[in-house]
Write an enzyme that holds these catalytic residues in place. Structure first.
Site, PDB file in Angstrom:
ATOM      1  N   ASP A 204       0.810  -1.211   0.000  1.00 36.88           N
ATOM      2  CA  ASP A 204       0.000   0.000   0.000  1.00 36.88           C
ATOM      3  C   ASP A 204       0.849   1.269   0.000  1.00 36.88           C
ATOM      4  O   ASP A 204       1.868   1.342   0.681  1.00 36.88           O
ATOM      5  CB  ASP A 204      -0.883  -0.017   1.258  1.00 36.88           C
ATOM      6  CG  ASP A 204      -1.801   1.188   1.349  1.00 36.88           C
ATOM      7  OD1 ASP A 204      -2.655   1.335   0.464  1.00 36.88           O
ATOM      8  OD2 ASP A 204      -1.656   1.986   2.294  1.00 36.88           O
TER       9      ASP A 204
ATOM     10  N   GLU B 184       1.139  -0.186  -4.973  1.00 39.03           N
ATOM     11  CA  GLU B 184       0.188   0.882  -5.237  1.00 39.03           C
ATOM     12  C   GLU B 184       0.915   2.206  -5.223  1.00 39.03           C
ATOM     13  O   GLU B 184       1.428   2.627  -4.195  1.00 39.03           O
ATOM     14  CB  GLU B 184      -0.906   0.902  -4.164  1.00 39.03           C
ATOM     15  CG  GLU B 184      -1.917   1.999  -4.408  1.00 39.03           C
ATOM     16  CD  GLU B 184      -2.540   2.535  -3.127  1.00 39.03           C
ATOM     17  OE1 GLU B 184      -3.743   2.810  -3.146  1.00 39.03           O
ATOM     18  OE2 GLU B 184      -1.830   2.707  -2.128  1.00 39.03           O
TER      19      GLU B 184
HETATM   20  C1  LIG Z   1      -2.915   6.047  -2.279  1.00 38.51           C
HETATM   21  C2  LIG Z   1      -3.345   5.957  -0.868  1.00 38.51           C
HETATM   22  O1  LIG Z   1      -3.474   6.947  -0.208  1.00 38.51           O
HETATM   23  N1  LIG Z   1      -3.570   4.716  -0.411  1.00 38.51           N
HETATM   24  C3  LIG Z   1      -3.910   4.409   0.934  1.00 38.51           C
HETATM   25  C4  LIG Z   1      -2.766   4.856   1.791  1.00 38.51           C
HETATM   26  O2  LIG Z   1      -3.055   4.847   3.092  1.00 38.51           O
HETATM   27  C5  LIG Z   1      -4.146   5.660   3.388  1.00 38.51           C
HETATM   28  C6  LIG Z   1      -4.195   5.811   4.856  1.00 38.51           C
HETATM   29  O3  LIG Z   1      -4.087   4.583   5.502  1.00 38.51           O
HETATM   30  C7  LIG Z   1      -5.399   5.048   2.782  1.00 38.51           C
HETATM   31  O4  LIG Z   1      -6.535   5.806   3.110  1.00 38.51           O
HETATM   32  C8  LIG Z   1      -5.229   5.034   1.313  1.00 38.51           C
HETATM   33  O5  LIG Z   1      -6.274   4.367   0.683  1.00 38.51           O
END
Ligand SMILES: CC(=O)N[C@H]1CO[C@H](CO)[C@@H](O)[C@@H]1O
Ligand SMILES: *[C@@H]1O[C@H](CO)[C@@H](O)[C@H](O)[C@H]1NC(C)=O
Ligand SMILES: *[C@@H]1O[C@H](CO)[C@@H](O)[C@H](O)[C@H]1NC(C)=O
Ligand SMILES: *[C@@H]1O[C@H](CO)[C@@H](O)[C@H](O)[C@H]1NC(C)=O
Ligand SMILES: *[C@@H]1O[C@H](CO)[C@@H](O)[C@H](O)[C@H]1NC(C)=O
Ligand SMILES: *[C@@H]1O[C@H](CO)[C@@H](O)[C@H](O)[C@H]1NC(C)=O
Ligand SMILES: *[C@@H]1O[C@H](CO)[C@@H](O)[C@H](O)[C@H]1NC(C)=O
Ligand SMILES: *[C@@H]1O[C@H](CO)[C@@H](O)[C@H](O)[C@H]1NC(C)=O
Ligand SMILES: *[C@@H]1O[C@H](CO)[C@@H](O)[C@H](O)[C@H]1NC(C)=O
Ligand SMILES: *[C@@H]1O[C@H](CO)[C@@H](O)[C@H](O)[C@H]1NC(C)=O
Ligand SMILES: [Ca+2]
Ligand SMILES: [Ca+2]
Length: 551
Positions: free
Chosen positions: A221, A290
């Site tokens: 992530d 991601e």
């Molecule tokens: C791209 C992005 O922001 N992905 C995740 C990163 O983490 C945050 C906070 O935990 C998430 O809300 C996002 O979806």
């Protein structure tokens, strides 16, 4: 929209299995279809309103039936759920809302029996402030002191101008430690300090723990946010006129996103999974990352262009998750496809993705007339195809009011419609019974969309005619055959709303003629045929409601 497949010569294939590599199959993922499960919205086995692991276990046959290669589960680790599980308080415990480690083991065992891989979401950028690591760090315990990014200063002035992705300063003052800590997302999501080797070791142990359990890979992530500028320099202004001073994109993120050190961390994650496979044998364990980043930066997460360093097996291609009918047409998609293919170093594998838990559903962005066309496009382009839960049945965004909303990114009533990610997270529509078969109870964490009576899996399976799901299944079957598997790729537009995709291997072609939008197209229907120079053409598959007949 009209869809044609033209199979010019029937080619018979005898496939020969090559001798197994000592390490098992290292290439299994290269032509896979990965399906994103949003666990809280998939299937609720105990009627408490939240989807759970036993619900997923019960529904694994759906993936075998559809023909997907692997499922990836959005975060299921223990979390106070302030940010939908992206705030982990213990990497080694399953959140009780979802079930137990035993339930996960059951999923892995049954999925593997069905030939389906299981990928977990891994959130390394930050933990919850409820994680023992953070508590120990905040109270100054020596071992954990530098697990997070702590900076001296005075409580009335943050260390620099960095803003949180969710607005306002990215720094939070800790009264207990009398220091600032960095958190690029919510206050309760402190960023880990990747410059501390102990942090890297701790995260490596998490990956190994799950690989020991049989997990086939990880979706990593928010990678762009991993390592920030060591000198904590102020970021320059982006000069984006739509952004106010407290907004994230008021600044140009040269010091908080996609830093050189961040790539090194991703390459190190790759070394961890590669080393694991070398030591333990078996098929490749994979990483998907991601990264919402400019194209050159996105590609660097795959690795260096010559492969001297490898990163994620693939980095999600987000080109298609944003556009809608108002902002794009056939020319847009034609150029997006070439932009991706032309920029991806040839040693890496493409991937195609229309949706996820952070973006409006494709059916809502383009209309349900287009969902079959997009599924064909996505899964007949070369490489990996991604399906967000519900795309296989043409599920649309749900109806969620401000009061029912759960997304912390959308706590402002006046901007809820634009910023909430709840709409694309409503429960999966299994059938036409109460709560769409998501559960039998009275409550659901987000409301079930009222559209479930007209769009649900059971109806799409039982209908005598075509349905989005039947078409999806057939596409997934066809993509395993040549030329969809290894053929050359050509894509072009006939007009603003007609897009043609052709995959060719010698004299066999598959052609998708995709008419975007609901308007009737005025160009000659067979305008694309001369390009293909075929003697005979067969309609192999159409969209729902096409005037053409298969065959
Ligand atoms: C791209 C992005 O922001 N992905 C995740 C990163 O983490 C945050 C906070 O935990 C998430 O809300 C996002 O979806
Ligand atoms: C600090 O926090 C850790 C983790 O919660 C705890 O184990 C430890 O006892 C605490 N130490 C002090 C001195 O409060
Ligand atoms: C992977 O293995 C190599 C060779 O044994 C070793 O040098 C390297 O440190 C390992 N990397 C990681 C991240 O474990
Ligand atoms: C591969 O590319 C990297 C930079 O991306 C470079 O440092 C390295 O020398 C190259 N290696 C070879 C073998 O060309
Ligand atoms: C596209 O434009 C129409 C008309 O202006 C509007 O009603 C609709 O909400 C827009 N759709 C999207 C997905 O932005
Ligand atoms: C197919 O046509 C029917 C009848 O006109 C209509 O109700 C339905 O919405 C159409 N479905 C799609 C996917 O366009
Ligand atoms: C909500 O958004 C509106 C419009 O952008 C803004 O005027 C208002 O101050 C915001 N409210 C809060 C509580 O952030
Ligand atoms: C509900 O689904 C069942 C089974 O798929 C079907 O027999 C029935 O006709 C459906 N009912 C309605 C009202 O659509
Ligand atoms: C749902 O509500 C009905 C009455 O509204 C009640 O009889 C039933 O027990 C409830 N079911 C569950 C699972 O809570
Ligand atoms: C498109 O053409 C068909 C067949 O002539 C007709 O039934 C339909 O109403 C037309 N649709 C639109 C949106 O003009
Ligand atoms: Ca449940
Ligand atoms: Ca970070």
């Amino acid at each position: 929209m009209k869809i044609f497949w033209l199979n010019i010569f029937i080619t018979l294939f005898v496939s020969c299995l090559s001798a197994p590599a000592p390490l098992g199959d290292q290439d299994w993922w290269k032509h896979g279809v990965f399906y994103q499960i949003y666990p809280r919205s998939f299937k609720d086995s105990n009627n408490d309103g939240n989807g759970d692991l036993l619900g997923i276990l019960e529904k694994l046959d759906h993936f075998a039936d559809a023909g997907v290669t692997g499922v990836w589960l959005s975060p299921i680790m223990q979390s106070p759920q302030v940010d939908a599980g992206y705030d982990i308080s213990d990497y080694y415990t399953i959140d009780p809302m979802y079930g137990s480690m035993d339930d996960l083991k059951k999923i892995i065992a049954k999925a593997h029996n069905l030939g389906i891989r299981v990928i977990l979401d891994f959130v390394p950028n930050h933990t919850s402030n409820q994680h023992e690591w953070f508590k120990a760090s905040e109270n100054g315990t020596e071992e954990y002191k530098d697990f997070y990014v702590w900076v001296d200063g005075s409580p009335d002035k943050p260390p620099n101008n960095w803003n949180s992705v969710f607005k306002n300063s990215a720094w939070t003052w800790s009264d207990k430690r009398q220091q600032w800590y960095l958190r690029q997302f919510l206050e309760v999501q402190p960023d880990l300090n990747f410059r501390n080797p102990k942090v890297r070791e701790a995260l490596k142990n998490v990956l190994i723990f799950y690989m020991d359990m049989g997990i086939d890979g990880f979706r990593v992530d928010a990678v762009p946010y991993l390592v920030e500028d060591k000198l904590l320099r102020d970021e320059p202004r982006s000069n984006d006129p739509t952004q106010e001073p407290n907004d994230h994109d008021y600044l140009d993120h040269i010091y908080t996103m996609n830093t050189d050190e961040t790539y090194d961390v991703v390459y190190e994650f790759r070394d961890i999974v590669e080393n694991y496979t070398k030591e333990h044998g078996g098929d490749a364990r994979i990483l998907m990352s991601e990264a919402y980043a400019p194209l050159d930066k996105t590609m660097r997460y795959y690795g260096t262009a010559n492969g001297s360093r490898l990163g994620a097996h693939f980095t999600f291609n987000f080109f298609f998750v944003g556009p809608n009918l108002n902002t794009s047409n056939a020319y847009t998609f034609e150029s997006l496809v070439y932009e991706w293919i032309d920029n991806l170093p040839s040693i890496y594998v493409s991937n195609w993705d229309m949706g996820n838990h952070d973006n409006r559903r494709v059916t809502t962005r383009f209309g349900k007339e287009d969902v079959d066309g997009f599924n064909m496009l996505l899964h007949l382009l070369p490489g990996i195809g991604i399906t967000y839960y519900g795309e296989e049945i043409g599920q649309e965004d749900g109806e969620v009011t401000y009061e029912q909303g759960q997304d912390p990114a959308a706590r402002n009533r006046s901007t809820f419609e634009q910023t909430s990610r709840d709409f694309e997270r409503t429960p999966f529509q299994w059938d036409n019974s109460t709560n769409a078969g998501f559960n039998e109870g009275n409550k659901t964490w987000l409301p079930v969309s009222e559209k479930y009576k007209e769009t649900n899996l059971a109806d799409e399976i039982s209908t005598p005619g075509l349905s989005h799901y039947k078409i999806y299944k057939e596409i997934l079957r066809k993509r395993q055959e040549d030329p969809a598997r290894i053929g050359d790729t050509k894509i072009w537009s006939l007009s603003e709303d007609v897009l043609i995709l052709k995959r060719s291997l010698e004299k066999t072609h598959i052609v998708v003629a995709f008419k975007l939008g609901w308007q009737n197209h005025t160009a000659p229907e067979y305008a694309f045929v001369p390009e293909i120079k075929c003697d005979t053409a067969t309609v192999a598959l159409t969209n729902v409601n096409s005037t053409h007949q298969i065959g």
